[in-house]
Design an enzyme around this catalytic site. Structure first.
Site, mmCIF file in Angstrom:
data_model
loop_
_atom_site.group_PDB
_atom_site.id
_atom_site.type_symbol
_atom_site.label_atom_id
_atom_site.label_comp_id
_atom_site.label_asym_id
_atom_site.label_seq_id
_atom_site.Cartn_x
_atom_site.Cartn_y
_atom_site.Cartn_z
ATOM 1 N N LYS B 89 -50.192 78.537 46.372
ATOM 2 C CA LYS B 89 -49.243 77.617 45.733
ATOM 3 C C LYS B 89 -48.674 76.600 46.716
ATOM 4 O O LYS B 89 -48.312 75.485 46.327
ATOM 5 C CB LYS B 89 -48.099 78.412 45.094
ATOM 6 C CG LYS B 89 -48.536 79.361 43.987
ATOM 7 C CD LYS B 89 -48.821 78.638 42.684
ATOM 8 C CE LYS B 89 -49.221 79.623 41.586
ATOM 9 N NZ LYS B 89 -49.639 78.928 40.353
ATOM 10 N N GLU B 111 -40.819 75.364 37.923
ATOM 11 C CA GLU B 111 -40.832 76.605 37.153
ATOM 12 C C GLU B 111 -41.577 77.627 37.998
ATOM 13 O O GLU B 111 -42.341 77.258 38.885
ATOM 14 C CB GLU B 111 -41.570 76.397 35.829
ATOM 15 C CG GLU B 111 -43.108 76.543 35.873
ATOM 16 C CD GLU B 111 -43.813 75.527 36.765
ATOM 17 O OE1 GLU B 111 -43.225 74.454 37.016
ATOM 18 O OE2 GLU B 111 -44.938 75.805 37.229
ATOM 19 N N SER B 377 -56.118 84.665 46.003
ATOM 20 C CA SER B 377 -55.089 83.626 45.904
ATOM 21 C C SER B 377 -53.760 83.987 46.550
ATOM 22 O O SER B 377 -53.009 83.110 46.950
ATOM 23 C CB SER B 377 -54.867 83.252 44.435
ATOM 24 O OG SER B 377 -54.497 84.402 43.695
HETATM 25 C C1 PLP Z 1 -51.036 84.814 43.914
HETATM 26 C C2 PLP Z 1 -51.197 84.040 42.663
HETATM 27 N N1 PLP Z 1 -52.429 83.833 42.166
HETATM 28 C C3 PLP Z 1 -52.610 83.164 41.022
HETATM 29 C C4 PLP Z 1 -51.561 82.678 40.281
HETATM 30 C C5 PLP Z 1 -51.847 81.988 38.996
HETATM 31 O O1 PLP Z 1 -51.735 80.610 39.038
HETATM 32 P P1 PLP Z 1 -53.013 79.660 38.987
HETATM 33 O O2 PLP Z 1 -53.847 80.115 37.850
HETATM 34 O O3 PLP Z 1 -52.429 78.319 38.769
HETATM 35 O O4 PLP Z 1 -53.721 79.764 40.261
HETATM 36 C C6 PLP Z 1 -50.256 82.862 40.759
HETATM 37 C C7 PLP Z 1 -49.117 82.327 40.003
HETATM 38 O O5 PLP Z 1 -47.986 82.585 40.193
HETATM 39 C C8 PLP Z 1 -50.074 83.560 41.983
HETATM 40 O O6 PLP Z 1 -48.851 83.778 42.464
#
Ligand code: PLP
Lengths: 265, 400
Positions: B89, B111, B377
């Site tokens: 993020k 948000e 992620s």
């Molecule tokens: C670690 C992590 N992965 C994925 C997401 C999902 O978001 P996005 O689909 O935009 O990657 C989040 C959202 O808070 C997150 O904290």
């Protein structure tokens, strides 16, 4: 066939009072009786809100009325059902106001056709982009004689106001301040300048002000600037607090249209 | 195939800007300026410098040997969990704060679901000395407490949201309302590839550093910049968009998004939008969303706060319709098991969101010669309570 909104504005240029109420609120089946009472109380025009789960342009009062309406089991289909007798009761112009998703899921042609059959005169969809209006809505709106009313805000540029004036039908909805519905901004002094600008533009459409118009003082000031005003949250708050609608509607409308007494701030 | 929007702000029929008139100037300002600002040399220099020295990029592309032998193929983990603040993020938050400064904005709103985007935004606001207000659903405040504490420590105001299911969708509604009320001086840093144009494209571009690095790193480590599979979890879809972005023209690369099916696709408690939803308009964008017959947006469910969202970015709606990407879904239980497995086999505790991507390994068949990249992620620190509770429940279950 002449549209009832045009008829109203042809006959009346000033002090137009329009009231917004969420469909299916406060009780299932209360929308038609409320419209009747509003008509009797001398209101000029009505907007019926299509309840939506995620009303992003609305403040807490209308949000809550949407929630209640949905808990009451209101759907667009049911709302149209409830409004079936509308035109045997009143000749007042009635618009629907809501979010685009409700209309899309109902099916565009089906929606416009049902509006026509119900005797709806206009439609306000704050999140409908002009481009999509041209490509998907305009032909249907014309076919079924539904006036699409577009909004402007105090920060809308003159070029865009021209564009909107060219395409808005019936009137232009001037949002009184850059805020969600039911705000406490009232009719700010800055609006004088905006209205001067609007007046100097010689627009085709009359202008009705809405968002945050709460009592007779706001209404009076709005009417001194433009052709009239829309009251939404203040009316819904009144309905929220009252157990029945009898008497409440006429008392409320009287409180708006009689000059403000100094005690009710 | 192009993964950017057309000049009208659409991916095929998805995207666009469905916003109330009050936000028109803000959105138009962004639409007119975002590409110029992002392509400006000074901007790029500052963005890249911050990503390198502040965020800690490039993040490693790690060959997960134990996981590879378990699945009899080659599996790399793109370690977005090693970014400053613990998730992808921050890539977007850095980009948007620089953009907000260029536009002269004084006040930042965001948000957040899992709190990762909120923490990232609070972090960049501290760095740039800008006021920061984060909207977060009450349910998420409770299940992601460590991130709430971090935001507060960083000087952000966390505003609890109590409408709807008190999760990400409702926090997003409230952030949009704040923006309507403060359009003049405020920039809204949206945390995923959702919202009105230009957000989906802008956020995808800021996140595209992920796949850019992947290509360089794969070339170095395998001799080819192309993997056979890229797997990423999808809430709104930003980490997936970033992981897919530079493979848009490489048709041999299988792009796999993983949605959260919560308690199961047919349980009525799911967040797998592409399975349970259909096209409509949510948060200013035309895309798939979960809704009832009347068009009311239904409450999503996932144990993972970051995936608990009833919509999906319009880019993914488009890739799904076109068949360019494949979307799988993973339940809470499958994700939890994958999180434990990764912790024990590789010594990496993933975020519950990212664990969904790892769990997708179970649902795919691989050749020995495949090269699979999982976009990890985020890290699991924020989810320890959830993990420990699950461990305890499992232990109790065994005793019965
Ligand atoms: C670690 C992590 N992965 C994925 C997401 C999902 O978001 P996005 O689909 O935009 O990657 C989040 C959202 O808070 C997150 O904290």
């Amino acid at each position: 066939m002449e549209n009832r909104i045009d008829k109203l504005f042809a006959a009346k240029k000033r002090n137009i009072l329009s009231v917004f109420v969420t469909g299916g609120f406060p009780k299932p089946e209360s929308t038609l009786p409320i419209i009747e009472e509003l008509d009797r109380a001398g209101v000029d025009m009505i907007e019926i809100g299509i309840p939506f789960s995620d009303p992003i342009a609305d403040g807490p009062v209308i949000q809550n009325s949407n929630e209640v309406a949905l808990e009451n089991g209101t759907s667009l289909k049911k709302l149209f059902g409830e409004l079936k007798m509308l035109r045997s009761l009143t000749e007042m112009p009635v618009l629907m106001m809501g979010y685009l998703n409700s209309v899309l899921q109902f099916g565009l042609e089906n929606f416009y056709k049902t509006c026509y059959n119900t005797g709806i005169d206009g439609l306000i969809l704050p999140d409908l982009p002009l481009d999509e209006y041209f490509s998907d809505h305009k032909a249907l709106a014309e076919k079924y004689n539904i006036h699409l009313v577009f909004m402007i805000s105090p920060s809308t540029s003159p070029e865009r106001i021209r564009l909107i004036d060219q395409h808005s039908r019936g009137f232009i909805y001037l949002v009184s301040s850059n805020a969600t519905t039911g705000n406490d901004n009232g009719v700010k002094n800055e609006l004088d300048q905006k209205v001067k600008e609007l007046n100097s533009m010689n627009l085709n459409n009359p202008i009705i002000m809405g968002f945050g118009i709460k009592g007779s003082k706001d209404f009076g000031r709005a009417c001194s600037l433009v052709n009239g005003a829309i009251i939404g949250s203040a009316f819904i708050s009144q309905l929220t607090e009252s157990a029945t609608i009898e008497g409440v509607v006429s008392d409320f409308i009287r409180s708006i249209t009689t000059p403000k007494n100094i005690f009710q701030l | 195939m192009n993964f950017s929007v057309d000049e009208r702000g659409y991916y095929g029929e998805y995207g666009g800007a469905y916003i109330p008139e009050i936000l028109f100037n803000n959105i138009e300002e962004l639409q007119k300026n975002y590409l110029n600002i992002m392509e400006d040399k000074c901007f790029q220099k500052e963005f890249e410098s911050l990503l390198r020295h502040y965020v800690g990029r490039p993040t490693p592309l790690y060959l997960a040997k134990n996981l590879s032998s378990e699945f009899k193929t080659t599996i790399y983990l793109k370690r977005e969990d090693l970014n400053h603040t613990g998730a992808h993020k921050i890539n977007n938050a850095i980009g948007q704060i620089l953009l907000a400064k260029q536009l002269g904005k004084k006040r930042i709103i965001a948000e957040t679901g899992a709190g990762q985007h909120g923490v990232a935004t609070a972090t960049v606001c501290a760095l740039m000395n800008l006021e920061c207000i984060v909207y977060m659903g009450q349910a998420d405040i409770e299940r992601q407490a460590p991130n709430v504490a971090r935001m507060k420590l960083l000087g952000a105001k966390v505003r609890p949201v109590n409408s709807g299911s008190k999760t990400l969708k409702d926090a997003t509604n409230e952030a949009i309302r704040d923006w309507i009320n403060n359009a003049g001086d405020t920039h809204y840093i949206i945390g995923s590839v959702v919202g009105p144009h230009p957000y989906p494209d802008m956020v995808a571009r800021f996140q595209s550093v992920i796949s850019k690095e992947m290509k360089d790193q794969l070339l170095n480590q395998t001799g080819s910049e192309l993997p056979t599979h890229v797997i990423a979890c999808v809430g709104g879809g930003s980490n997936a968009a970033g992981a897919f972005f530079h493979f848009s023209e490489n048709k041999t690369v299988k792009l796999i998004g993983v949605e959260a099916s919560g308690k199961g696709i047919d349980s009525g408690h799911t967040a797998a939008t592409l399975v349970a939803g259909r096209p409509g308009v949510i948060h200013g964008s035309k895309t798939y969303l979960m809704q009832n017959e009347d068009g009311q947006i239904t409450e999503p469910y996932s144990l993972s706060a970051g995936l608990d969202y009833p919509g999906i970015g319009p880019l993914h709606a488009y890739l799904f319709d076109k068949g360019r990407a494949t979307y799988l879904h993973v339940t809470d239980a499958e994700a939890l098991d994958a999180a434990f497995n990764l912790s024990r086999t590789e010594g990496i505790i993933p975020a519950l969101e990212s664990a969904h991507a790892v769990a997708a390994l179970q649902k795919l068949k691989f050749e020995k010669s495949d090269v699979v990249v999982i976009n990890l992620s985020g890290r699991g620190d924020k989810d320890l309570d959830t993990y420990i509770n699950y461990l305890n429940e499992k232990a109790d279950g065994k005793q019965d």
